[in-house]
Design an enzyme around this catalytic site. Sequence first.
Site, PDB file in Angstrom:
ATOM      1  N   SER A 199       0.946  -1.319   0.028  1.00  0.00           N
ATOM      2  CA  SER A 199       0.019   0.220  -0.068  1.00  0.00           C
ATOM      3  C   SER A 199       0.915   1.216   0.108  1.00  0.00           C
ATOM      4  CB  SER A 199      -0.801  -0.216   1.087  1.00  0.00           C
ATOM      5  OG  SER A 199      -1.779   0.875   0.935  1.00  0.00           O
ATOM      6  N   ASP A 295      -8.812  -2.806  -6.711  1.00  0.00           N
ATOM      7  CA  ASP A 295      -8.108  -2.224  -5.472  1.00  0.00           C
ATOM      8  C   ASP A 295      -9.292  -1.854  -4.583  1.00  0.00           C
ATOM      9  OD1 ASP A 295      -6.779  -0.677  -3.645  1.00  0.00           O
ATOM     10  OD2 ASP A 295      -5.194  -1.945  -4.073  1.00  0.00           O
ATOM     11  N   HIS A 362      -6.702  -5.914  -1.285  1.00  0.00           N
ATOM     12  CA  HIS A 362      -5.743  -4.776  -0.958  1.00  0.00           C
ATOM     13  C   HIS A 362      -4.554  -5.632  -0.188  1.00  0.00           C
ATOM     14  CE1 HIS A 362      -4.158  -0.778  -0.836  1.00  0.00           C
ATOM     15  NE2 HIS A 362      -4.020  -0.758   0.575  1.00  0.00           N
TER      16      HIS A 362
END
EC number: 3.1.1.-
Length: 417
Positions: A199, A295, A362
């Site tokens: 991330s 995502d 994610h």
Amino acid sequence: MRNLFLLGVVLVTGLVLGTEANENLEFNVTELDRIEELEYGFSKSSSNFNPLMVGLTLIRGAGAKGAVCLDGTLPGYHLHRGHGSGANSWLIQLEGGGWCDNIRNCVYRKKSRRGSSNYMEKQIQFTGILSDKAQQNPDFFNWNRVKLRYCDGGSFSGDSQNKAARLQFRGERIWRAAMDDLKAKGMRYAKQALLSGCSAGGLAVILRCDEFRNLFPGSTRIKCLSDAGLFLDTPDVSGGHAIRKLYNGVVQLQGVRNNLPHMCTNHLNPTSCFFPQNLISQMKTPLFIVNAAYDIWQIQSSIAPTSADPHGYWHECRLNHGRCNAAQLRFLQGFRNQMLRAVTGFSKSRKNGLFINSCFAHCQTERQDTWFADDSPVIHKKAVAIAVGDWYFDRAEVKLIDCPYPCDRSCHNLVFR
């Protein structure tokens, strides 16, 4: 359905794992940042799940270098030493956790583990790519494995301060201080190394990858892995640019400009150079991108944030893809197409690798259930761990792109309620 055990993740509750193919992960959350709290996964096929717990090490020399968290405390990392064939191999994992783009958000953040080492867990689980078990992490289990904690709110890239609010934006200094400390602990002798991150940490990997390469002799095998870091400069459902506004705030507030790759800032504005799509094709160091085509962080915070959806038309869809109508699914397919266009030039280089699956997910490298387990997500029968290992060790060229939703029944999809 079974309850999942997420040690150290105290803010997320109600997470349960489905037992069918195309399983969903459901959880009660209200803040979108908490998607990134889900760093540890448990597979229903792992009956003896017993994760390694690794203690926090504060970087004692960092303060003298001005390398401090938002609140001025020392940064830190978790290190588990390698052994055997991995004794001289190093894996550095950059922690994710969103960004803060204004004084109010950063003041709030400095009172959490994302802005102060005072609030960091003294021990964390090492799972997925950080696991010490060969059956869970076949290629990297016996390497020196490091998790660098994220407490600057700017993807390890800022260098400024706000004295009035007592905020230190020193991400770039934290990065350098951590690398110096790890080199002194043996990383300078590495025969091979991998810089990875998830991330906001995945974005940091892209920003810092070529710098990481320069820390080692030319004979050292150096590659980088970005997981869920391909944030796109794309319009939201209202036609606005929510994520560009966010990134512009981060870049301006935290003094990021001078720490961005000059290959980009020579011809684009600093905010554009915080977007991976403008960087990846120009990188010199081999890079592997793992990303969900849908995502879930980008759907909730970039594509369909509540600020862009005042009437709540996207409310149900953004929480559960199974409730999206045909028009919404077409919009999401368009987002997938933009992602594929963004990696077109990047994928032409033999040195780079790709794993883009059609999941609503994610971060898939730190979770055991999505990294490597009996029921892990696959593309062409290849799990993420095998794809990354094949690429890193040059066993095969890996450019894996999934067919569009809903064809992939192996996904571990995130669903909110």
